[in-house]
Design a protein around this motif. Structure first.
Motif, PDB file in Angstrom:
ATOM      1  N   HIS A 150     -29.734 -23.602  -0.230  1.00  0.00           N
ATOM      2  CA  HIS A 150     -29.664 -24.725   0.707  1.00  0.00           C
ATOM      3  C   HIS A 150     -29.279 -24.235   2.099  1.00  0.00           C
ATOM      4  O   HIS A 150     -29.828 -24.707   3.106  1.00  0.00           O
ATOM      5  CB  HIS A 150     -28.670 -25.787   0.218  1.00  0.00           C
ATOM      6  CG  HIS A 150     -28.635 -26.995   1.076  1.00  0.00           C
ATOM      7  ND1 HIS A 150     -29.689 -27.874   1.163  1.00  0.00           N
ATOM      8  CD2 HIS A 150     -27.685 -27.464   1.917  1.00  0.00           C
ATOM      9  CE1 HIS A 150     -29.383 -28.840   2.015  1.00  0.00           C
ATOM     10  NE2 HIS A 150     -28.169 -28.610   2.485  1.00  0.00           N
ATOM     11  N   ASN A 151     -28.365 -23.285   2.179  1.00  0.00           N
ATOM     12  CA  ASN A 151     -27.966 -22.741   3.476  1.00  0.00           C
ATOM     13  C   ASN A 151     -29.184 -22.158   4.200  1.00  0.00           C
ATOM     14  O   ASN A 151     -29.372 -22.380   5.392  1.00  0.00           O
ATOM     15  CB  ASN A 151     -26.879 -21.684   3.307  1.00  0.00           C
ATOM     16  CG  ASN A 151     -26.292 -21.267   4.624  1.00  0.00           C
ATOM     17  OD1 ASN A 151     -25.681 -22.052   5.330  1.00  0.00           O
ATOM     18  ND2 ASN A 151     -26.493 -20.008   4.975  1.00  0.00           N
ATOM     19  N   ALA A 152     -30.020 -21.427   3.470  1.00  0.00           N
ATOM     20  CA  ALA A 152     -31.229 -20.855   4.066  1.00  0.00           C
ATOM     21  C   ALA A 152     -32.204 -21.955   4.487  1.00  0.00           C
ATOM     22  O   ALA A 152     -32.787 -21.889   5.573  1.00  0.00           O
ATOM     23  CB  ALA A 152     -31.896 -19.896   3.087  1.00  0.00           C
ATOM     24  N   ARG A 153     -32.355 -22.967   3.667  1.00  0.00           N
ATOM     25  CA  ARG A 153     -33.290 -24.062   3.977  1.00  0.00           C
ATOM     26  C   ARG A 153     -32.912 -24.815   5.247  1.00  0.00           C
ATOM     27  O   ARG A 153     -33.781 -25.296   5.957  1.00  0.00           O
ATOM     28  CB  ARG A 153     -33.349 -25.053   2.820  1.00  0.00           C
ATOM     29  CG  ARG A 153     -34.143 -24.581   1.649  1.00  0.00           C
ATOM     30  CD  ARG A 153     -34.169 -25.634   0.567  1.00  0.00           C
ATOM     31  NE  ARG A 153     -34.954 -25.210  -0.567  1.00  0.00           N
ATOM     32  CZ  ARG A 153     -34.816 -25.699  -1.781  1.00  0.00           C
ATOM     33  NH1 ARG A 153     -33.898 -26.639  -2.025  1.00  0.00           N
ATOM     34  NH2 ARG A 153     -35.568 -25.274  -2.760  1.00  0.00           N
ATOM     35  N   VAL A 154     -31.619 -24.956   5.503  1.00  0.00           N
ATOM     36  CA  VAL A 154     -31.188 -25.708   6.695  1.00  0.00           C
ATOM     37  C   VAL A 154     -30.993 -24.804   7.909  1.00  0.00           C
ATOM     38  O   VAL A 154     -30.540 -25.260   8.951  1.00  0.00           O
ATOM     39  CB  VAL A 154     -29.914 -26.547   6.430  1.00  0.00           C
ATOM     40  CG1 VAL A 154     -30.156 -27.556   5.325  1.00  0.00           C
ATOM     41  CG2 VAL A 154     -28.710 -25.672   6.123  1.00  0.00           C
ATOM     42  N   GLY A 155     -31.332 -23.531   7.779  1.00  0.00           N
ATOM     43  CA  GLY A 155     -31.220 -22.614   8.904  1.00  0.00           C
ATOM     44  C   GLY A 155     -29.815 -22.108   9.152  1.00  0.00           C
ATOM     45  O   GLY A 155     -29.489 -21.673  10.251  1.00  0.00           O
ATOM     46  N   GLY A 156     -28.955 -22.169   8.134  1.00  0.00           N
ATOM     47  CA  GLY A 156     -27.592 -21.672   8.275  1.00  0.00           C
ATOM     48  C   GLY A 156     -27.557 -20.165   8.439  1.00  0.00           C
ATOM     49  O   GLY A 156     -28.461 -19.454   7.987  1.00  0.00           O
ATOM     50  N   ALA A 157     -26.525 -19.677   9.096  1.00  0.00           N
ATOM     51  CA  ALA A 157     -26.362 -18.229   9.294  1.00  0.00           C
ATOM     52  C   ALA A 157     -26.228 -17.555   7.929  1.00  0.00           C
ATOM     53  O   ALA A 157     -25.618 -18.110   7.011  1.00  0.00           O
ATOM     54  CB  ALA A 157     -25.120 -17.964  10.146  1.00  0.00           C
TER      55      ALA A 157
END
Length: 135
Positions: free
Chosen positions: A66-73
């Motif tokens: 999910h972090n990757a999907r939302v563009g999180g660092a």
């Protein structure tokens, strides 16, 4: 402690009266994974106790996907525990100051929310937010 799903957190360990594991966005919204950091939850409850107003969490724990999907660092504190707190209905400076007194050390200043986490001491500004916070 990492729980594969918030429903697996024993009731006996939950001691924060103004929050629940089912709280929208406290657990990962895509899979329900929950990282229970007692000190961070104690600090969040301390903020709530001090400001005496509900706190809306825009984003809490995120699984890696999910972090990757939302563009999180890639090294985002959200992959452990971090809170993006909505500024709606709050005095932003009072909320920030309460978070500092509660022991949060990582601060991201944005136009509509305040990011707080218990990671290393640092701060940053989101796009267009510097003047709002320092103006």
């Amino acid at each position: 402690m990492l729980y594969p799903h918030y429903s697996e957190i024993p009731e006996s360990v939950w001691r924060w009266p103004d929050f629940s594991p089912q709280e929208p966005n406290l657990a990962c919204p895509c899979c329900g994974e929950f990282y229970l950091n007692v000190a961070a939850m104690d600090a969040l409850q301390a903020v709530r106790d001090e400001i005496k107003r509900p706190i809306r969490i825009n984003s809490g724990h995120r699984c890696a996907l999910h972090n990757a999907r939302v563009g999180g660092a890639p090294l985002s504190q959200h992959k452990l525990i971090a809170f993006d707190l909505s500024l709606a209905g709050h005095d932003r400076l009072a909320l920030r100051d309460a978070c500092k007194r509660a022991g949060f050390t990582g601060f991201g200043y944005y136009r509509t929310f305040l990011h707080v986490d218990p990671g290393r001491r640092r701060f940053w500004y989101g796009r267009g937010a510097r003047q709002l916070w320092n103006g």
